[in-house]
Design a protein around this motif. Structure first.
Motif, PDB file in Angstrom:
ATOM      1  N   SER A 178       5.396 -12.620 -17.997  1.00  0.00           N
ATOM      2  CA  SER A 178       4.160 -12.091 -17.449  1.00  0.00           C
ATOM      3  C   SER A 178       4.607 -10.983 -16.395  1.00  0.00           C
ATOM      4  N   LEU A 179       3.380 -10.122 -16.371  1.00  0.00           N
ATOM      5  CA  LEU A 179       3.557  -8.858 -15.517  1.00  0.00           C
ATOM      6  C   LEU A 179       2.595  -8.920 -14.249  1.00  0.00           C
ATOM      7  N   LEU A 180       1.995 -10.097 -14.177  1.00  0.00           N
ATOM      8  CA  LEU A 180       1.138 -10.024 -13.111  1.00  0.00           C
ATOM      9  C   LEU A 180       1.433 -10.149 -11.382  1.00  0.00           C
ATOM     10  N   ASN A 181       2.815 -10.275 -11.454  1.00  0.00           N
ATOM     11  CA  ASN A 181       3.346  -9.965 -10.033  1.00  0.00           C
ATOM     12  C   ASN A 181       3.207  -8.156  -9.891  1.00  0.00           C
ATOM     13  N   LEU A 182       3.481  -7.515 -10.782  1.00  0.00           N
ATOM     14  CA  LEU A 182       3.494  -5.986 -10.602  1.00  0.00           C
ATOM     15  C   LEU A 182       2.058  -5.456 -10.327  1.00  0.00           C
ATOM     16  N   THR A 183       1.752  -5.393  -9.248  1.00  0.00           N
ATOM     17  CA  THR A 183      -0.024  -5.323  -8.861  1.00  0.00           C
ATOM     18  C   THR A 183      -0.233  -4.026  -7.966  1.00  0.00           C
ATOM     19  N   SER A 213       8.291 -14.567 -14.500  1.00  0.00           N
ATOM     20  CA  SER A 213       7.392 -13.464 -13.665  1.00  0.00           C
ATOM     21  C   SER A 213       8.094 -12.714 -12.766  1.00  0.00           C
ATOM     22  N   PRO A 214       8.760 -11.554 -13.281  1.00  0.00           N
ATOM     23  CA  PRO A 214       9.357 -10.733 -12.406  1.00  0.00           C
ATOM     24  C   PRO A 214       8.332  -9.898 -11.551  1.00  0.00           C
ATOM     25  N   SER A 215       9.009  -9.489 -10.602  1.00  0.00           N
ATOM     26  CA  SER A 215       8.269  -8.703  -9.429  1.00  0.00           C
ATOM     27  C   SER A 215       8.637  -7.278  -9.049  1.00  0.00           C
ATOM     28  N   LEU A 216       9.738  -6.662  -9.987  1.00  0.00           N
ATOM     29  CA  LEU A 216      10.258  -5.489  -9.658  1.00  0.00           C
ATOM     30  C   LEU A 216      10.628  -4.924 -11.212  1.00  0.00           C
ATOM     31  N   PHE A 217      10.625  -3.685 -11.119  1.00  0.00           N
ATOM     32  CA  PHE A 217      10.841  -2.807 -12.497  1.00  0.00           C
ATOM     33  C   PHE A 217      12.421  -3.208 -12.908  1.00  0.00           C
ATOM     34  N   ASP A 218      13.339  -3.339 -11.966  1.00  0.00           N
ATOM     35  CA  ASP A 218      14.649  -3.724 -12.125  1.00  0.00           C
ATOM     36  C   ASP A 218      14.739  -5.140 -12.851  1.00  0.00           C
ATOM     37  N   ALA A 235      -0.862   2.813 -10.785  1.00  0.00           N
ATOM     38  CA  ALA A 235      -1.237   1.383 -10.927  1.00  0.00           C
ATOM     39  C   ALA A 235      -0.270   0.753 -11.567  1.00  0.00           C
ATOM     40  N   MET A 236       0.334  -0.426 -11.055  1.00  0.00           N
ATOM     41  CA  MET A 236       1.380  -1.111 -11.714  1.00  0.00           C
ATOM     42  C   MET A 236       0.581  -1.956 -12.916  1.00  0.00           C
ATOM     43  N   SER A 237       1.453  -2.284 -14.077  1.00  0.00           N
ATOM     44  CA  SER A 237       0.924  -2.969 -15.197  1.00  0.00           C
ATOM     45  C   SER A 237      -0.106  -4.198 -14.985  1.00  0.00           C
ATOM     46  N   GLY A 238       0.397  -4.918 -13.924  1.00  0.00           N
ATOM     47  CA  GLY A 238      -0.226  -6.145 -13.684  1.00  0.00           C
ATOM     48  C   GLY A 238      -1.486  -6.206 -12.990  1.00  0.00           C
ATOM     49  N   ALA A 239      -1.851  -5.081 -12.328  1.00  0.00           N
ATOM     50  CA  ALA A 239      -3.203  -4.791 -11.528  1.00  0.00           C
ATOM     51  C   ALA A 239      -3.967  -4.867 -12.473  1.00  0.00           C
ATOM     52  N   ALA A 240      -5.302  -5.478 -12.050  1.00  0.00           N
ATOM     53  CA  ALA A 240      -6.483  -5.489 -12.822  1.00  0.00           C
ATOM     54  C   ALA A 240      -7.115  -4.138 -12.895  1.00  0.00           C
ATOM     55  N   ILE A 241      -7.590  -3.785 -13.863  1.00  0.00           N
ATOM     56  CA  ILE A 241      -8.188  -2.454 -14.246  1.00  0.00           C
ATOM     57  C   ILE A 241      -9.474  -2.298 -13.340  1.00  0.00           C
ATOM     58  N   ILE A 242     -10.114  -3.411 -13.063  1.00  0.00           N
ATOM     59  CA  ILE A 242     -11.400  -3.576 -12.339  1.00  0.00           C
ATOM     60  C   ILE A 242     -10.924  -3.039 -10.664  1.00  0.00           C
ATOM     61  N   ASP A 243      -9.636  -3.432 -10.400  1.00  0.00           N
ATOM     62  CA  ASP A 243      -9.254  -3.250  -9.069  1.00  0.00           C
ATOM     63  C   ASP A 243      -8.791  -1.880  -8.735  1.00  0.00           C
ATOM     64  N   VAL A 244      -8.152  -1.273 -10.010  1.00  0.00           N
ATOM     65  CA  VAL A 244      -7.954  -0.013  -9.940  1.00  0.00           C
ATOM     66  C   VAL A 244      -9.219   1.013  -9.644  1.00  0.00           C
ATOM     67  N   SER A 245     -10.363   0.600 -10.558  1.00  0.00           N
ATOM     68  CA  SER A 245     -11.541   1.416 -10.414  1.00  0.00           C
ATOM     69  C   SER A 245     -12.062   1.154  -8.888  1.00  0.00           C
ATOM     70  N   GLN A 246     -12.150   0.052  -8.447  1.00  0.00           N
ATOM     71  CA  GLN A 246     -12.624  -0.036  -7.082  1.00  0.00           C
ATOM     72  C   GLN A 246     -11.741   0.932  -6.077  1.00  0.00           C
ATOM     73  N   TYR A 247     -10.418   0.870  -6.221  1.00  0.00           N
ATOM     74  CA  TYR A 247      -9.540   1.735  -5.328  1.00  0.00           C
ATOM     75  C   TYR A 247     -10.006   3.084  -5.605  1.00  0.00           C
ATOM     76  N   ALA A 248     -10.310   3.590  -6.759  1.00  0.00           N
ATOM     77  CA  ALA A 248     -10.472   4.869  -7.043  1.00  0.00           C
ATOM     78  C   ALA A 248     -11.770   5.123  -6.372  1.00  0.00           C
ATOM     79  N   TYR A 249     -12.560   4.370  -6.542  1.00  0.00           N
ATOM     80  CA  TYR A 249     -14.170   4.545  -5.701  1.00  0.00           C
ATOM     81  C   TYR A 249     -13.863   4.745  -4.364  1.00  0.00           C
ATOM     82  N   LYS A 250     -13.194   3.727  -3.649  1.00  0.00           N
ATOM     83  CA  LYS A 250     -12.821   3.900  -2.132  1.00  0.00           C
ATOM     84  C   LYS A 250     -12.118   5.271  -1.794  1.00  0.00           C
ATOM     85  N   GLN A 251     -11.438   5.801  -2.716  1.00  0.00           N
ATOM     86  CA  GLN A 251     -10.908   6.939  -2.467  1.00  0.00           C
ATOM     87  C   GLN A 251     -11.747   8.062  -2.852  1.00  0.00           C
TER      88      GLN A 251
END
Length: 307
Positions: free
Chosen positions: A88-93, A45-50, A104-120
């Motif tokens: 696993s890409l779940l730490n890239l959020t 489970s990496p946390s960085l692109f590098d 949005a990083m790969s491991g972020a839930a697409i639901i969370d991205v939708s919610q983020y967009a709504y708040k903006q």
């Protein structure tokens, strides 16, 4: 690939990334929505692109196969598990925006991205408010719902090749089609997606998202473990309707059954296995073929080894 390859890889990678999260013989049923799946030789489970770049490079050097895993919402991992590395890409959020571009990083839930967009007060991702997958998975299969698809609002992605090379790929070059993308055929891994949205009225966006969420919860069997919609939509038909008209709702093999609530879903009602899922999928395909002469193709990915 041998145990020697794995041990030499571990020695190499831990010398470079001593704090990297690595688990050996990790049961993958803990990471799938179906709650099925055998062990991974290595679950990393990496946390960085590098870190991703280095892992892929070292895996190639030591001749170890790599399988990418998001949040496991539209996948069946067989009971024998997966050899080599499960990355696993779940730490890239991380999610952030620049004007109308949402990153949005790969491991972020697409639901969370939708919610983020709504708040903006940004419109264009409302359709994704109920899709349970990760951003990487949504790009991989051009996820869609209620008339919207990822390709409608995606601008570009950052991806890594299996050699660890980092690429920027425009949406127009991803060959996005119904549940398809060139990510599948090129064996790339998505690291980040950038969505180009439009300014919108926040209350209007919320009304649409609330409506779609209600429609989803009222029609889909969210109370049970499942892999989401199992089959692609056959041209001119709906998979769920064909399955329903084949009198298959409630049909069970082992602990997995065709949902009584939505025939397009298969739910794990009693400690089902991946083998149960595969057997039920095959039975449904055969039955629909015999009754309607229509092929049902899987939307869900099935990977790994038989036990």
């Amino acid at each position: 690939m041998t145990e020697l390859n794995i041990n030499s890889f571990l020695e190499d990678i831990t010398s470079k990334l001593p704090n990297l999260s690595i688990k050996r013989n990790e049961p993958l049923k803990h990471y799938t929505y179906t709650e099925t799946g055998g062990p991974a030789d290595l679950y990393i489970s990496p946390s960085l692109f590098d870190e991703v770049e280095l892992i892929l490079s070292k895996a190639r050097t030591h001749q170890i196969p790599v399988t990418y895993l998001g949040n496991g919402s539209n996948i069946i991992i067989r009971d024998g598990g997966i050899r080599g590395i499960v990355l696993s890409l779940l730490n890239l959020t991380d999610i952030y925006h620049e004007n109308q571009l949402v990153h949005a990083m790969s491991g972020a839930a697409i639901i969370d991205v939708s919610q983020y967009a709504y708040k903006q007060s940004l419109s264009g991702l409302e359709f994704a408010c109920g899709i349970p997958g990760s951003v990487g998975g949504a790009i991989y299969m051009n996820a869609g719902a209620y008339g919207g698809e990822v390709k409608d609002c995606l601008k570009y992605i950052i991806a890594a090749t299996n050699a660890g090379e980092i690429l920027t790929i425009e949406a127009a070059d991803l060959q996005l089609d119904y549940r398809k993308s060139m990510i599948q055929t090129n064996d790339y891994v998505v690291l980040e997606a950038v969505f180009e949205l439009s300014p919108g009225d926040q209350s209007t966006i919320k009304l649409m998202m609330d409506d779609l969420t209600e429609r989803r919860s009222s029609k889909q069997p969210l109370e049970y473990p499942s892999c989401g919609s199992v089959f692609q939509r056959p041209p001119g038909h709906f998979a769920g309707k064909l399955i329903q008209e084949s009198d298959l709702q409630g049909y069970r093999i082992g602990g997995v059954e065709v949902s009584k609530k939505h025939a397009g879903f298969m739910v794990n009602v009693d400690h089902g296995t991946a083998s149960d899922y595969e057997a039920l999928i095959k039975h449904v395909q055969q039955t629909v073929k015999e009754k309607f002469d229509i092929e049902l193709n899987c939307e869900v990915r099935i990977i790994g080894e038989h036990k």
